[in-house]
Design a protein around this motif. Structure first.
Motif, PDB file in Angstrom:
ATOM      1  N   LYS A  80      -1.209 -63.310  89.588  1.00  0.00           N
ATOM      2  CA  LYS A  80      -1.628 -63.397  91.003  1.00  0.00           C
ATOM      3  C   LYS A  80      -2.289 -64.734  91.312  1.00  0.00           C
ATOM      4  O   LYS A  80      -2.089 -65.294  92.391  1.00  0.00           O
ATOM      5  N   SER A  81      -3.049 -65.257  90.368  1.00  0.00           N
ATOM      6  CA  SER A  81      -3.660 -66.575  90.553  1.00  0.00           C
ATOM      7  C   SER A  81      -2.579 -67.647  90.666  1.00  0.00           C
ATOM      8  O   SER A  81      -2.665 -68.537  91.520  1.00  0.00           O
ATOM      9  N   LEU A  82      -1.563 -67.552  89.830  1.00  0.00           N
ATOM     10  CA  LEU A  82      -0.460 -68.516  89.905  1.00  0.00           C
ATOM     11  C   LEU A  82       0.238 -68.445  91.263  1.00  0.00           C
ATOM     12  O   LEU A  82       0.479 -69.479  91.890  1.00  0.00           O
ATOM     13  N   PHE A  83       0.578 -67.249  91.721  1.00  0.00           N
ATOM     14  CA  PHE A  83       1.224 -67.119  93.033  1.00  0.00           C
ATOM     15  C   PHE A  83       0.367 -67.763  94.125  1.00  0.00           C
ATOM     16  O   PHE A  83       0.862 -68.520  94.950  1.00  0.00           O
ATOM     17  N   GLU A  87       1.329 -71.375  96.038  1.00  0.00           N
ATOM     18  CA  GLU A  87       1.567 -71.377  97.476  1.00  0.00           C
ATOM     19  C   GLU A  87       0.601 -72.327  98.185  1.00  0.00           C
ATOM     20  O   GLU A  87       1.011 -73.140  99.023  1.00  0.00           O
ATOM     21  N   SER A  88      -0.681 -72.263  97.854  1.00  0.00           N
ATOM     22  CA  SER A  88      -1.662 -73.078  98.571  1.00  0.00           C
ATOM     23  C   SER A  88      -1.594 -74.561  98.202  1.00  0.00           C
ATOM     24  O   SER A  88      -1.837 -75.414  99.045  1.00  0.00           O
ATOM     25  N   ALA A  93       6.620 -70.670  98.186  1.00  0.00           N
ATOM     26  CA  ALA A  93       6.494 -69.294  98.674  1.00  0.00           C
ATOM     27  C   ALA A  93       6.592 -68.327  97.495  1.00  0.00           C
ATOM     28  O   ALA A  93       7.395 -68.539  96.581  1.00  0.00           O
ATOM     29  N   PRO A  94       5.784 -67.269  97.498  1.00  0.00           N
ATOM     30  CA  PRO A  94       5.857 -66.295  96.408  1.00  0.00           C
ATOM     31  C   PRO A  94       7.272 -65.754  96.168  1.00  0.00           C
ATOM     32  O   PRO A  94       7.641 -65.483  95.026  1.00  0.00           O
ATOM     33  N   ALA A  95       8.072 -65.645  97.220  1.00  0.00           N
ATOM     34  CA  ALA A  95       9.450 -65.178  97.045  1.00  0.00           C
ATOM     35  C   ALA A  95      10.287 -66.156  96.238  1.00  0.00           C
ATOM     36  O   ALA A  95      11.317 -65.778  95.673  1.00  0.00           O
ATOM     37  N   ASP A  96       9.875 -67.410  96.168  1.00  0.00           N
ATOM     38  CA  ASP A  96      10.612 -68.436  95.435  1.00  0.00           C
ATOM     39  C   ASP A  96      10.064 -68.681  94.032  1.00  0.00           C
ATOM     40  O   ASP A  96      10.433 -69.665  93.387  1.00  0.00           O
ATOM     41  N   VAL A  97       9.188 -67.804  93.567  1.00  0.00           N
ATOM     42  CA  VAL A  97       8.601 -67.973  92.239  1.00  0.00           C
ATOM     43  C   VAL A  97       8.788 -66.686  91.445  1.00  0.00           C
ATOM     44  O   VAL A  97       8.538 -65.590  91.947  1.00  0.00           O
ATOM     45  N   GLU A  98       9.240 -66.835  90.217  1.00  0.00           N
ATOM     46  CA  GLU A  98       9.335 -65.709  89.283  1.00  0.00           C
ATOM     47  C   GLU A  98       8.526 -66.077  88.055  1.00  0.00           C
ATOM     48  O   GLU A  98       8.690 -67.161  87.487  1.00  0.00           O
ATOM     49  N   ILE A  99       7.643 -65.175  87.657  1.00  0.00           N
ATOM     50  CA  ILE A  99       6.755 -65.420  86.517  1.00  0.00           C
ATOM     51  C   ILE A  99       6.953 -64.304  85.506  1.00  0.00           C
ATOM     52  O   ILE A  99       6.900 -63.126  85.865  1.00  0.00           O
TER      53      ILE A  99
END
Length: 128
Positions: A80-83, A87-88, A93-99
């Protein structure tokens, strides 16, 4: 070790800042030392990177490989910190990131000529 995949035109310009954001999260959530950065970037040609619908060409995959021992809550906090920071600070965008977090037992890690379960001088805690 962290491996990051993305389309080269989007990944290459942000690699340094992305590395800083990832390492900042690893330090704040897991207590990793400043000098414990092991990041690998894999910039791909667009035709070599297939990704799910609803994503843009900024789609980025972050694979975090670590010794087993972190609590599920700690891992959730890291993700969650990474998302939030991606983003900030990078407008990803969170939709463009997979962890993904991939854990291996300490005996399955090899570094400095020993296995992870033999290391007794780590500057960080694994069981957090």
């Amino acid at each position: 070790m962290i491996v990051v995949y993305g389309i080269k035109e989007n990944l290459n310009p942000i690699k340094a800042k992305l590395s800083n954001v990832i390492h900042g999260c690893m330090r704040s959530v897991l207590g990793m030392p400043e000098d414990k950065r092991a990041h690998r970037f894999v910039p791909l040609e667009k035709e070599d990177f297939y990704y799910p619908g609803g994503r843009t060409d900024a789609y980025t995959v972050i694979e975090i490989n670590m010794m087993a021992g972190r609590k599920p809550e700690t891992q959730r906090t890291l993700i969650k910190s990474l998302f939030q920071k991606l983003e900030s600070q990078l407008s990803l965008a969170p939709a463009d990131v997979e962890i993904t977090i991939k854990e291996q037992a300490p005996y399955q890690w090899g570094f400095r000529g020993i296995t992870g379960d033999e290391a007794n001088d780590l500057k960080y805690k694994v069981n957090v």
